[in-house]
Design an enzyme around this catalytic site. Sequence first.
Site, PDB file in Angstrom:
ATOM      1  N   HIS A  62      -9.063  -8.572  87.297  1.00  0.00           N
ATOM      2  CA  HIS A  62     -10.153  -9.354  87.874  1.00  0.00           C
ATOM      3  C   HIS A  62      -9.583 -10.408  88.809  1.00  0.00           C
ATOM      4  CE1 HIS A  62      -8.921 -11.818  84.442  1.00  0.00           C
ATOM      5  NE2 HIS A  62      -9.659 -12.820  84.877  1.00  0.00           N
ATOM      6  N   HIS A  64      -9.653 -13.785  88.951  1.00  0.00           N
ATOM      7  CA  HIS A  64      -9.236 -15.140  88.624  1.00  0.00           C
ATOM      8  C   HIS A  64      -7.750 -15.240  88.950  1.00  0.00           C
ATOM      9  CE1 HIS A  64     -12.830 -16.095  85.771  1.00  0.00           C
ATOM     10  NE2 HIS A  64     -13.063 -16.438  87.028  1.00  0.00           N
ATOM     11  N   ASP A  66      -5.000 -16.535  87.962  1.00  0.00           N
ATOM     12  CA  ASP A  66      -3.859 -16.317  87.080  1.00  0.00           C
ATOM     13  C   ASP A  66      -3.600 -14.836  86.829  1.00  0.00           C
ATOM     14  OD1 ASP A  66      -6.390 -16.657  85.733  1.00  0.00           O
ATOM     15  OD2 ASP A  66      -5.341 -16.584  83.812  1.00  0.00           O
ATOM     16  N   HIS A 142     -16.531 -10.813  81.292  1.00  0.00           N
ATOM     17  CA  HIS A 142     -15.965 -12.115  81.617  1.00  0.00           C
ATOM     18  C   HIS A 142     -16.937 -12.816  82.560  1.00  0.00           C
ATOM     19  CE1 HIS A 142     -12.858 -15.024  81.559  1.00  0.00           C
ATOM     20  NE2 HIS A 142     -12.386 -14.806  82.781  1.00  0.00           N
ATOM     21  N   ASP A 212      -9.123 -10.755  80.190  1.00  0.00           N
ATOM     22  CA  ASP A 212     -10.061 -11.811  79.813  1.00  0.00           C
ATOM     23  C   ASP A 212     -11.432 -11.237  79.486  1.00  0.00           C
ATOM     24  OD1 ASP A 212      -7.831 -12.985  80.824  1.00  0.00           O
ATOM     25  OD2 ASP A 212      -8.881 -14.501  81.995  1.00  0.00           O
TER      26      ASP A 212
END
Length: 317
Positions: A62, A64, A66, A142, A212
């Site tokens: 995904h 994000h 990190d 998420h 996540d």
Amino acid sequence: MHFHVTILGTGSATPTLHRHPTAQWVMHDHDPFLVDCGEGTQVQLLRYRMRISKLKHIFISHLHGDHYYGLPGLLTSMSLGQRTEPLYLYGPRGLDEILTTHFRYSDTRLTYPLHFQETNPVAPEVLVESEHLTISSFPLRHRIACTGFLFAENPRYRNLIREKVPADASHEELHALKLGQDVRDAEGNIRFAADDFTLPPAPSRRYAFCSDTLYLPELAEHLEGVDLLYHEATFGEELRERALRTYHSTAAQAAQLASDAGAKELLLGHFSSRYKDILPLLDEAQKIFPSTLLAEEGRSFPIGYRTDSLADNLLDL
């Protein structure tokens, strides 16, 4: 045939001096696969002597940061190294646009073809099919579109017993035995019986990567019997409500999913920076699912097992 995962990053969004963001190096036989690519991933690849020249497939769960901020740098370094082999990238909608914009404004011109395939955030989908391995994505839940990845070995041939291999058998006849077929002569009589010269194939192994996500009990059926399940454990149960608000899971929830799925082992990762000591997360999970391990950067975890004594008596053609 080797099948293992090496952990490159175990942390979540907030950086720490002791944990890198998520990245994993999955190795099947001689084929490497990179799963997620947080900031600093290429440094970790160098640190643990991974041969990125052999890398052909990268999977991003995904968008994000990190989980993908290390990707533009890694792709650029491959180009600086004069890579010419195609690279295949799988990730959510928008990743191609992000990279295109980055390369346009940095005037980066890759020396190799980069092929992008958008992942499906609402249904499982096969991404890669090879002779020995099938890799698919599956939806997670998420704050933004997110998928997990399942690495599943294809069904194997039966194993020829080394000391019983007929000296006068042709290659075609040996192949038939490995398929579980009896070899017959011209009159239809059994010449070599598959049950006499082979043993059943070793079970196909599977590795599941759950990035996540909220705790999703319905994943248990999809991941049933997986050999190794990696699942995020951002928080402990004392922060269960925060996990719910931020669409993350606790160590106990990861353990419950592993138990419900009948997984053989559970690997916890994506630890919040608030935890200087993550052993309480391990203890929390092991109370529910004893076969739980903590992801450790630089450590390789085998996926499934095969005894040396069995392997020594088999002939792989």
